[in-house]
Design a protein around this motif. Structure first.
Motif, PDB file in Angstrom:
ATOM      1  N   TRP A 196       0.876  -1.168   0.000  1.00  0.00           N
ATOM      2  CA  TRP A 196       0.000   0.000   0.000  1.00  0.00           C
ATOM      3  C   TRP A 196       0.918   1.224   0.000  1.00  0.00           C
ATOM      4  O   TRP A 196       1.810   1.320   0.836  1.00  0.00           O
ATOM      5  CB  TRP A 196      -0.886   0.001   1.242  1.00  0.00           C
ATOM      6  CG  TRP A 196      -2.053   0.934   1.094  1.00  0.00           C
ATOM      7  CD1 TRP A 196      -2.100   2.238   1.475  1.00  0.00           C
ATOM      8  CD2 TRP A 196      -3.317   0.621   0.523  1.00  0.00           C
ATOM      9  NE1 TRP A 196      -3.323   2.766   1.171  1.00  0.00           N
ATOM     10  CE2 TRP A 196      -4.096   1.789   0.578  1.00  0.00           C
ATOM     11  CE3 TRP A 196      -3.862  -0.533  -0.048  1.00  0.00           C
ATOM     12  CZ2 TRP A 196      -5.407   1.851   0.104  1.00  0.00           C
ATOM     13  CZ3 TRP A 196      -5.165  -0.477  -0.517  1.00  0.00           C
ATOM     14  CH2 TRP A 196      -5.918   0.699  -0.439  1.00  0.00           C
ATOM     15  N   PRO A 197       0.751   2.140  -0.960  1.00  0.00           N
ATOM     16  CA  PRO A 197       1.723   3.241  -1.068  1.00  0.00           C
ATOM     17  C   PRO A 197       1.749   4.126   0.176  1.00  0.00           C
ATOM     18  O   PRO A 197       0.713   4.466   0.737  1.00  0.00           O
ATOM     19  CB  PRO A 197       1.248   4.010  -2.298  1.00  0.00           C
ATOM     20  CG  PRO A 197      -0.190   3.664  -2.447  1.00  0.00           C
ATOM     21  CD  PRO A 197      -0.341   2.263  -1.920  1.00  0.00           C
ATOM     22  N   LEU A 198       2.939   4.468   0.571  1.00  0.00           N
ATOM     23  CA  LEU A 198       3.165   5.328   1.727  1.00  0.00           C
ATOM     24  C   LEU A 198       3.825   6.610   1.240  1.00  0.00           C
ATOM     25  O   LEU A 198       4.836   6.560   0.532  1.00  0.00           O
ATOM     26  CB  LEU A 198       4.069   4.610   2.730  1.00  0.00           C
ATOM     27  CG  LEU A 198       4.452   5.380   3.997  1.00  0.00           C
ATOM     28  CD1 LEU A 198       3.210   5.643   4.847  1.00  0.00           C
ATOM     29  CD2 LEU A 198       5.472   4.591   4.803  1.00  0.00           C
ATOM     30  N   GLY A 199       3.262   7.739   1.600  1.00  0.00           N
ATOM     31  CA  GLY A 199       3.850   9.022   1.200  1.00  0.00           C
ATOM     32  C   GLY A 199       3.914   9.152  -0.310  1.00  0.00           C
ATOM     33  O   GLY A 199       2.922   8.966  -1.013  1.00  0.00           O
ATOM     34  N   SER A 200       5.106   9.396  -0.822  1.00  0.00           N
ATOM     35  CA  SER A 200       5.276   9.668  -2.250  1.00  0.00           C
ATOM     36  C   SER A 200       5.673   8.431  -3.062  1.00  0.00           C
ATOM     37  O   SER A 200       6.121   8.552  -4.197  1.00  0.00           O
ATOM     38  CB  SER A 200       6.316  10.776  -2.440  1.00  0.00           C
ATOM     39  OG  SER A 200       7.567  10.392  -1.898  1.00  0.00           O
ATOM     40  N   GLU A 201       5.513   7.229  -2.488  1.00  0.00           N
ATOM     41  CA  GLU A 201       5.845   6.011  -3.228  1.00  0.00           C
ATOM     42  C   GLU A 201       4.981   5.874  -4.477  1.00  0.00           C
ATOM     43  O   GLU A 201       3.819   6.306  -4.495  1.00  0.00           O
ATOM     44  CB  GLU A 201       5.625   4.765  -2.351  1.00  0.00           C
ATOM     45  CG  GLU A 201       6.641   4.606  -1.259  1.00  0.00           C
ATOM     46  CD  GLU A 201       6.358   3.427  -0.353  1.00  0.00           C
ATOM     47  OE1 GLU A 201       7.297   3.025   0.354  1.00  0.00           O
ATOM     48  OE2 GLU A 201       5.215   2.912  -0.330  1.00  0.00           O
ATOM     49  N   ALA A 225      -1.410 -10.244  -2.496  1.00  0.00           N
ATOM     50  CA  ALA A 225      -1.232 -10.078  -1.048  1.00  0.00           C
ATOM     51  C   ALA A 225      -0.591  -8.731  -0.752  1.00  0.00           C
ATOM     52  O   ALA A 225       0.030  -8.110  -1.624  1.00  0.00           O
ATOM     53  CB  ALA A 225      -0.351 -11.205  -0.504  1.00  0.00           C
ATOM     54  N   LEU A 226      -0.753  -8.295   0.477  1.00  0.00           N
ATOM     55  CA  LEU A 226      -0.105  -7.087   0.980  1.00  0.00           C
ATOM     56  C   LEU A 226       0.690  -7.448   2.234  1.00  0.00           C
ATOM     57  O   LEU A 226       0.330  -8.393   2.948  1.00  0.00           O
ATOM     58  CB  LEU A 226      -1.139  -6.009   1.322  1.00  0.00           C
ATOM     59  CG  LEU A 226      -1.926  -5.398   0.174  1.00  0.00           C
ATOM     60  CD1 LEU A 226      -2.974  -4.431   0.720  1.00  0.00           C
ATOM     61  CD2 LEU A 226      -1.012  -4.695  -0.811  1.00  0.00           C
ATOM     62  N   ARG A 253       1.538  -1.026  11.577  1.00  0.00           N
ATOM     63  CA  ARG A 253       2.698  -0.285  12.053  1.00  0.00           C
ATOM     64  C   ARG A 253       2.983   0.855  11.083  1.00  0.00           C
ATOM     65  O   ARG A 253       2.853   0.691   9.876  1.00  0.00           O
ATOM     66  CB  ARG A 253       3.877  -1.255  12.123  1.00  0.00           C
ATOM     67  CG  ARG A 253       5.100  -0.694  12.806  1.00  0.00           C
ATOM     68  CD  ARG A 253       6.163  -1.821  12.830  1.00  0.00           C
ATOM     69  NE  ARG A 253       7.366  -1.356  13.449  1.00  0.00           N
ATOM     70  CZ  ARG A 253       7.674  -1.557  14.719  1.00  0.00           C
ATOM     71  NH1 ARG A 253       6.868  -2.212  15.503  1.00  0.00           N
ATOM     72  NH2 ARG A 253       8.815  -1.107  15.211  1.00  0.00           N
ATOM     73  N   TYR A 254       3.367   1.993  11.561  1.00  0.00           N
ATOM     74  CA  TYR A 254       3.651   3.188  10.764  1.00  0.00           C
ATOM     75  C   TYR A 254       2.397   3.742  10.089  1.00  0.00           C
ATOM     76  O   TYR A 254       2.482   4.585   9.203  1.00  0.00           O
ATOM     77  CB  TYR A 254       4.738   2.934   9.705  1.00  0.00           C
ATOM     78  CG  TYR A 254       5.982   2.285  10.241  1.00  0.00           C
ATOM     79  CD1 TYR A 254       6.801   2.942  11.157  1.00  0.00           C
ATOM     80  CD2 TYR A 254       6.340   1.001   9.858  1.00  0.00           C
ATOM     81  CE1 TYR A 254       7.937   2.341  11.669  1.00  0.00           C
ATOM     82  CE2 TYR A 254       7.480   0.390  10.358  1.00  0.00           C
ATOM     83  CZ  TYR A 254       8.277   1.066  11.267  1.00  0.00           C
ATOM     84  OH  TYR A 254       9.400   0.459  11.772  1.00  0.00           O
ATOM     85  N   GLY A 255       1.201   3.232  10.453  1.00  0.00           N
ATOM     86  CA  GLY A 255      -0.035   3.714   9.856  1.00  0.00           C
ATOM     87  C   GLY A 255      -0.300   3.190   8.457  1.00  0.00           C
ATOM     88  O   GLY A 255      -1.207   3.662   7.771  1.00  0.00           O
ATOM     89  N   ILE A 256       0.464   2.210   8.008  1.00  0.00           N
ATOM     90  CA  ILE A 256       0.285   1.658   6.668  1.00  0.00           C
ATOM     91  C   ILE A 256      -0.935   0.745   6.656  1.00  0.00           C
ATOM     92  O   ILE A 256      -1.133  -0.062   7.568  1.00  0.00           O
ATOM     93  CB  ILE A 256       1.541   0.876   6.232  1.00  0.00           C
ATOM     94  CG1 ILE A 256       2.761   1.803   6.227  1.00  0.00           C
ATOM     95  CG2 ILE A 256       1.336   0.250   4.852  1.00  0.00           C
ATOM     96  CD1 ILE A 256       4.077   1.087   6.028  1.00  0.00           C
ATOM     97  N   HIS A 257      -1.745   0.858   5.595  1.00  0.00           N
ATOM     98  CA  HIS A 257      -2.912  -0.001   5.450  1.00  0.00           C
ATOM     99  C   HIS A 257      -2.461  -1.432   5.145  1.00  0.00           C
ATOM    100  O   HIS A 257      -1.604  -1.648   4.295  1.00  0.00           O
ATOM    101  CB  HIS A 257      -3.806   0.492   4.311  1.00  0.00           C
ATOM    102  CG  HIS A 257      -4.423   1.832   4.546  1.00  0.00           C
ATOM    103  ND1 HIS A 257      -4.417   2.468   5.749  1.00  0.00           N
ATOM    104  CD2 HIS A 257      -5.085   2.665   3.701  1.00  0.00           C
ATOM    105  CE1 HIS A 257      -5.043   3.620   5.657  1.00  0.00           C
ATOM    106  NE2 HIS A 257      -5.447   3.769   4.417  1.00  0.00           N
TER     107      HIS A 257
END
Length: 197
Positions: free
Chosen positions: A58-63, A81-82, A107-111
């Protein structure tokens, strides 16, 4: 003598700034669609991509957003899968992703998929990054999740590691160490780079 850790930290600062500077939503959407097309064009051929789940992120920030590719593969019947991040310093685990089901904040708020979703062992792993070079090395965030994950997966079975990034994330040489896992492919909106046969 240059401290390898300091070199990586300095490279991360530069690489993050470069990736964060890509603020045009049209450019980002184009890159996500182009990477989907490159994956389908370059990798979806008999004998090239192993059977089994494709694990994305799941993209985080500017990924770069790999979800258009993941949704395409899911619609085509491929298991997707994620990652589920555990304690720092541990390899990632993966759970089946059903786009119709809600995601949990990990963790880190990642979905990430909830604990009710079945675990999956990826045959193909899409890997995010801060930067890459033309020898198949990537610069991550420094926690070592993907290096540990690739090492653990490769110890059990072949897994195809496919880095996905914006072309602007390329650097001349990524600082790397003995524990840094090399990628098999890197896909950008401009090209598909293959590093293994």
């Amino acid at each position: 003598m240059t401290d390898p850790r300091a070199a990586k930290d300095a490279a991360r600062v530069r690489a993050r700034a470069r990736r964060d500077s890509l603020t045009d939503d049209g450019v980002r959407a184009f890159a996500a669609d182009a990477v989907r097309g490159r994956f389908l064009e370059a990798l979806v051929r008999p004998g090239l991509i192993p059977d089994g789940p494709v694990a994305g992120y799941w993209p985080l920030g500017s990924e770069l957003d790999a979800r258009p590719l993941l949704l395409h593969l899911k619609a085509a019947g491929r298991p997707v899968a994620l990652p589920v991040s555990g304690p720092r310093g541990q390899a990632l685990t993966f759970r089946d992703w059903d786009p119709a089901q809600p995601l949990a904040a990990g963790r880190y708020g990642i979905h990430e998929p909830g604990a009710d979703r079945p675990e999956a062992v990826p045959a193909v792993l899409l890997v995010p990054m801060l930067a890459f070079d033309r020898s198949g090395h990537r610069l991550g965030y420094g926690a070592g999740y993907y290096d540990r994950t690739l090492d653990a997966l490769r110890a059990v079975r072949p897994v195809l590691a496919v880095g996905v990034a914006f072309a602007a994330q390329e650097m001349d040489a990524v600082p790397c160490g003995a524990h840094d896992e090399r990628l098999d492919w890197i896909l950008t909106e401009r090209e598909a780079l293959r590093f293994t046969q």
